[in-house]
Design a protein around this motif. Structure first.
Motif, PDB file in Angstrom:
ATOM      1  N   ASP A   3       2.040   1.766  -3.266  1.00  0.00           N
ATOM      2  CA  ASP A   3       1.308   2.310  -4.652  1.00  0.00           C
ATOM      3  C   ASP A   3       0.941   3.930  -4.192  1.00  0.00           C
ATOM      4  O   ASP A   3       0.485   4.229  -4.875  1.00  0.00           O
ATOM      5  CB  ASP A   3       0.124   1.735  -4.660  1.00  0.00           C
ATOM      6  N   ARG A   4       1.094   4.584  -2.675  1.00  0.00           N
ATOM      7  CA  ARG A   4       0.095   5.940  -2.225  1.00  0.00           C
ATOM      8  C   ARG A   4       1.340   6.537  -2.613  1.00  0.00           C
ATOM      9  O   ARG A   4       1.148   7.766  -2.756  1.00  0.00           O
ATOM     10  CB  ARG A   4      -0.663   5.690  -1.123  1.00  0.00           C
TER      11      ARG A   4
ATOM     12  N   ALA B  41      -3.539   4.552 -16.823  1.00  0.00           N
ATOM     13  CA  ALA B  41      -3.968   3.010 -16.216  1.00  0.00           C
ATOM     14  C   ALA B  41      -4.527   1.698 -17.814  1.00  0.00           C
ATOM     15  O   ALA B  41      -4.807   3.100 -18.308  1.00  0.00           O
ATOM     16  CB  ALA B  41      -5.728   2.830 -15.721  1.00  0.00           C
TER      17      ALA B  41
ATOM     18  N   HIS C 233       1.198  -1.272  -0.061  1.00  0.00           N
ATOM     19  CA  HIS C 233       0.045   0.137  -0.165  1.00  0.00           C
ATOM     20  C   HIS C 233       0.394   1.374   0.296  1.00  0.00           C
ATOM     21  O   HIS C 233       0.369   2.442  -0.708  1.00  0.00           O
ATOM     22  CB  HIS C 233      -0.757  -0.015   1.228  1.00  0.00           C
TER      23      HIS C 233
ATOM     24  N   ARG D 106       4.599   8.327 -13.295  1.00  0.00           N
ATOM     25  CA  ARG D 106       3.199   6.821 -13.348  1.00  0.00           C
ATOM     26  C   ARG D 106       2.330   6.473 -14.383  1.00  0.00           C
ATOM     27  O   ARG D 106       2.453   7.515 -15.636  1.00  0.00           O
ATOM     28  CB  ARG D 106       2.311   7.533 -12.322  1.00  0.00           C
TER      29      ARG D 106
ATOM     30  N   ASP E 109      -0.236  -0.164 -12.746  1.00  0.00           N
ATOM     31  CA  ASP E 109       1.087   0.636 -11.956  1.00  0.00           C
ATOM     32  C   ASP E 109       0.557   1.048 -10.458  1.00  0.00           C
ATOM     33  O   ASP E 109       1.244   0.904  -9.493  1.00  0.00           O
ATOM     34  CB  ASP E 109       1.450   2.046 -12.415  1.00  0.00           C
ATOM     35  N   GLY E 110      -1.090   1.191 -10.656  1.00  0.00           N
ATOM     36  CA  GLY E 110      -1.269   1.674  -9.529  1.00  0.00           C
ATOM     37  C   GLY E 110      -1.357   0.766  -7.779  1.00  0.00           C
ATOM     38  O   GLY E 110      -1.634   0.731  -6.719  1.00  0.00           O
ATOM     39  N   ALA E 111      -1.782  -0.613  -8.719  1.00  0.00           N
ATOM     40  CA  ALA E 111      -2.060  -1.571  -7.676  1.00  0.00           C
ATOM     41  C   ALA E 111       0.007  -2.807  -7.779  1.00  0.00           C
ATOM     42  O   ALA E 111      -0.161  -3.442  -7.200  1.00  0.00           O
ATOM     43  CB  ALA E 111      -3.442  -2.635  -8.137  1.00  0.00           C
TER      44      ALA E 111
END
Length: 479
Positions: free
Chosen positions: A67-68, A192, A64, A189, A329-331
């Motif tokens: 990703d953040r 999606a 987490h 980044r 990328d976000g996960a």
């Protein structure tokens, strides 16, 4: 060596090599120190369990964070924490200071649990996708080289110079790694991708298959860690020197094949690497564990263990590359956090099973079961050889005909927002309706087109509008 052409990857790779050397320097020396202070195998095994626990407990949290947060800054923060956590070791002198040792081991292991997902998630933003396999092979080479250098150096420095020198050397490695990572520009980044299976998270078939392979291989690794020493003593009649030699030469095979993957002109697909690596691991393990039925000559096992080191780096390179490709990328950080927790958790389960069952079932039968786990992982990996199906939402978007834009609803079926008659604009209420413009002639006959329009229209006409084809899943709205 294609990935080393990229400046940011070079810095990340060199930082990892230095940091991994420092990690092995410390995590080999501290359990030895625990045994020297206590003389207790139980206390020493407790030190190893402390190294294992953070990856299991903190894996999802670490993912987490990856990703953040900005991953480059997160990595710099991690190595800074690792450096600061070394300082309490300067106050360790006798058995009464064991809580300090355990606390340092826990903090260092927790930092590693965060470092891995963040680095694996950052990597695809620094290099082209086509170079993921050689890049991960280079990282595997760096980890094994760090193990080969840091592990023996930790034991040597502890014996010759004591703990303060280890603290000083390790402090330098962490600070150097932090400076290198701080100089990474930081990858952009990724947007999606609607075609990423499972929305880029844990829902894709290939991701779940890879996690299943990780669970099987982690269990096999745990069985090996516990029973390897016993097998060398009982089957080969060896001691500490033979055990250390056979464990050490594995790095030769891993480093060699890691370099070969890195310089290969054409990289194999990740699914192929996983299946081949796990299958070769299983077959070589069967040959090793049952080899004493034929011979106990040490040179034979030195050669076999050099070979055993190669499939491991192949398999891990394939697993990491596949998870990087199959997740958005976000996960990506979350997926690698779960991956680390699954592998380390299953390793702990394998250790526990080996400890409970070795005396009942025998060492060799259990080790043969360990080899079968790798062969089962290879069979599971065949599911990764099939290409992933398009995500249902994407497939629907590709097949569904484009809908007209609401603002251009046809008069016979007006849009709901325009169901009531609208008042004409006063400025144009008295203007006569404009005659419909004839369509351009499909054959491209310029004379026919010109004849179909007035002279005023011809003066302002620049040719028919040619639209670009719609992008994947996009509807084309009429003007």
């Amino acid at each position: 060596m294609r990935p080393l052409r990229h400046r940011d990857f070079r810095r990340l790779w060199l930082a990892g090599l230095i940091s991994d050397s420092g990690d092995w320097l410390l995590l080999v020396a501290l359990p030895i120190l625990v045994y020297q202070l206590t003389g207790s195998s139980l206390q020493t095994s407790f030190a190893f369990l402390i190294e294992l626990a953070p990856a299991v407990l903190l894996g999802p949290v670490a993912g987490h964070l990856a990703d953040r947060w900005d991953r480059r800054r997160l990595l710099v923060t991690v190595v800074t924490v690792q450096a600061a956590a070394l300082l309490p070791l300067l106050f360790v002198h006798d058995r009464g200071d064991l809580p300090i040792l355990y606390a340092v081991i826990a903090v260092e292991a927790a930092a590693l649990a965060v470092f891995g997902p963040a680095r694996n998630a950052l990597l695809p933003t620094l290099i082209p996708a086509a170079e993921l396999v050689p890049a991960n092979a280079l990282l595997g080479f760096g980890q094994n080289a760090g193990r080969l250098v840091g592990g023996p150096l930790g034991g040597l420095l502890l014996a010759v110079s004591g703990l303060p020198v280890i603290v000083a050397v390790d402090l330098v490695t962490f600070l150097a790694a932090g400076l290198l990572i701080a100089g990474v520009a930081g990858g952009a980044r990724e947007a999606a991708d609607p075609q990423t299976p499972g929305g880029g998270g844990l829902g894709g078939r290939r991701v779940w298959s890879a996690l299943g392979v990780a669970a099987l291989c982690g269990t096999a690794q745990g069985v090996f860690v516990v029973l390897f020493v016993v097998w060398v003593a009982r089957e080969l009649g060896g001691g500490a020197a033979e055990t250390g030699l056979l464990r050490g030469v594995q790095a030769i095979g891993a480093i060699t094949l890691g370099l070969l993957l890195a310089v290969a002109r054409r990289s194999p697909a990740p699914g192929t690497l996983i299946a081949v690596g796990a299958g070769a691991f299983g077959l070589l393990s069967l040959a090793v564990w049952n080899g004493p039925l034929v011979t106990t000559a040490l040179p034979v096992y030195v050669a076999l263990f050099i070979l055993v080191g190669a499939p491991g780096v192949v398999m891990i390179t394939g697993l990491v590359s596949l998870l990087q490709q199959e997740t958005a990328d976000g996960a990506r950080g979350k997926v690698f956090g779960v991956f680390g927790a699954v592998f380390e958790g299953s390793s702990g389960a394998g250790m526990l099973a080996a400890g409970l069952l070795a005396d009942r079932l025998g060492v060799v039968p259990l080790l043969n079961g360990q080899a079968l786990l790798y062969l089962t992982a290879a069979a599971t990996a065949t599911a990764l050889l099939r290409p992933a199906k398009p995500h249902p939402a994407t497939a629907t978007a590709l097949l569904r005909p484009a809908k007209p834009h609401p603002a251009n609803a046809t008069p016979d079926k007006p849009h709901a927002a325009n169901a009531t008659p609208t008042k004409p604009n006063p400025a144009t209420a008295t203007a006569p309706p404009r005659p419909a413009e004839p369509l351009p002639v499909a054959s491209g006959d310029a004379a026919g087109v010109a004849a179909a329009r007035t002279s005023a229209e011809n003066a302002n006409w620049s040719g028919p509008v040619i639209r670009e084809p719609a992008l994947r899943g996009d509807a084309v709205h009429p003007d």
